[in-house]
Design an enzyme around this catalytic site. Structure first.
Site, short mmCIF file in Angstrom:
data_model
loop_
_atom_site.label_atom_id
_atom_site.label_comp_id
_atom_site.label_asym_id
_atom_site.label_seq_id
_atom_site.Cartn_x
_atom_site.Cartn_y
_atom_site.Cartn_z
CB CYS A 221 -1.96 4.68 4.02
SG CYS A 221 -2.24 4.87 5.78
CB SER A 222 -1.07 1.02 6.68
OG SER A 222 -2.23 1.73 7.09
CB CYS A 223 -4.78 -0.64 2.18
SG CYS A 223 -5.67 0.92 2.24
CB CYS B 206 -0.91 0.02 1.23
SG CYS B 206 -1.92 1.51 1.32
#
Lengths: 103, 202
Positions: free
Chosen positions: B110-112, B107
């Site tokens: 971000c951090s998906c 991702c």
């Protein structure tokens, strides 16, 4: 909107350094942070897009210099103060109080 | 309650810890959060929701051809058949590694990450170096993880987003024909389902 979070393809950021047998949380405060995020989300105080956007609005140097759950802390403080759920003064005073008790 | 400290007394709380404690204390006072509910959510993600879930999906796909077809056709529903669904896994796509293709998930923004099947992401997945490098130099990233692929293997990097999360279906290693679904689930690693690792026979 682009910004420091748009990291894909950037050179020279450094090694990945994956940690072996990494725990789910590294510190107690990370656990509380995670739980507060879930609770406030469930309470309808923001949606996930707002939450991520508040992370993306962090100061770029601070963004790169802080850990993931510090991003969450920053986002939660930003959104809850902007929405009037809490005030910065409340946060500052409580922080001072807890620091005094801890000393 | 003068002493519910959870740190050694010779170490003062960091600024971050103070901010977290201040925030939690105010939200508790306003009754906007519940301390026990937080404990429960933390425990759930520490003990129940993690890569063992994804490993069961992979092992079933390796041993049940019909299930594998359903998984590649409609991952969200096939994963829910095993009881894994919900937050951060509402819409899933499973990408299959073959002799010719290797898939990696990131991702970049971000951090998906697919929480119901892999749990919460490791620090490196959320940190800048992996997000920056994997879309530009995936082989360099694999090298950092100790993975070398044949030169003619095509590498596909999938950039996750808030709407769609990916799970890699790793290649079943040779020499595992006699293993049961449960035994296979035990050898599937988290990194193999992100694409930064391969599964090896025990």
């Amino acid at each position: 909107m682009n910004g420091i979070h748009d990291l894909g393809g950037m050179d020279g950021i450094g090694p990945i350094n994956p940690e072996q047998n990494e725990p789910v949380f590294h510190d107690d405060w990370e656990k509380r942070m995670f739980g507060m995020f879930i609770s406030c989300f469930a309470g309808g105080h923001y949606n996930v897009d707002e939450f991520r956007h508040a992370i993306e609005r962090m100061d770029p140097a601070h963004y790169l210099d802080t850990s993931y759950y510090e991003h969450w802390l920053s986002s939660l403080e930003t959104l809850l103060t902007e929405k009037g759920v809490i005030t910065q003064e409340e946060l500052d005073e409580r922080k001072k109080h807890i620091a005094m008790e801890d000393a | 309650m003068a002493h519910d400290h959870d740190h050694p007394h010779n170490k003062p709380l960091s600024d971050t810890e103070l901010r977290v404690k201040a925030l939690e204390s105010i939200l508790l006072e306003k009754e906007l959060i519940d301390a026990e509910a937080i404990d429960l959510v933390v425990e759930t993600y520490e003990t129940k929701i993690g890569p063992r879930n994804g490993a069961r999906v992979v092992a079933k796909a390796w041993t049940d051809a019909d299930y594998k077809s359903r998984l590649l056709e409609n991952a969200t529903d096939a994963i829910a058949e095993l009881g894994f669904s919900g937050v951060q896994g509402e819409d899933m796509l499973v990408v299959e590694n073959t002799d010719d293709v290797h898939n990696i998930v990131v991702c970049t923004l971000c951090s998906c990450y697919p929480w119901p099947t892999l749990g919460l992401p490791p620090v490196w997945y959320k940190a800048a170096p992996y997000r920056a490098k994997v879309v530009k130099d995936p082989r360099g990233v694999l090298d950092e993880f100790g993975v070398a692929l044949p030169e003619d293997t095509e590498i596909r990097v999938w950039d996750s987003n808030a709407e769609l999360r990916y799970l890699v279906l790793p290649k079943r290693p040779d020499g595992t024909d006699d293993m049961s679904e449960e035994q296979l689930a035990d050898i599937v690693t988290r990194d193999s389902m992100i694409g930064t690792g391969l599964v090896s026979a025990p």
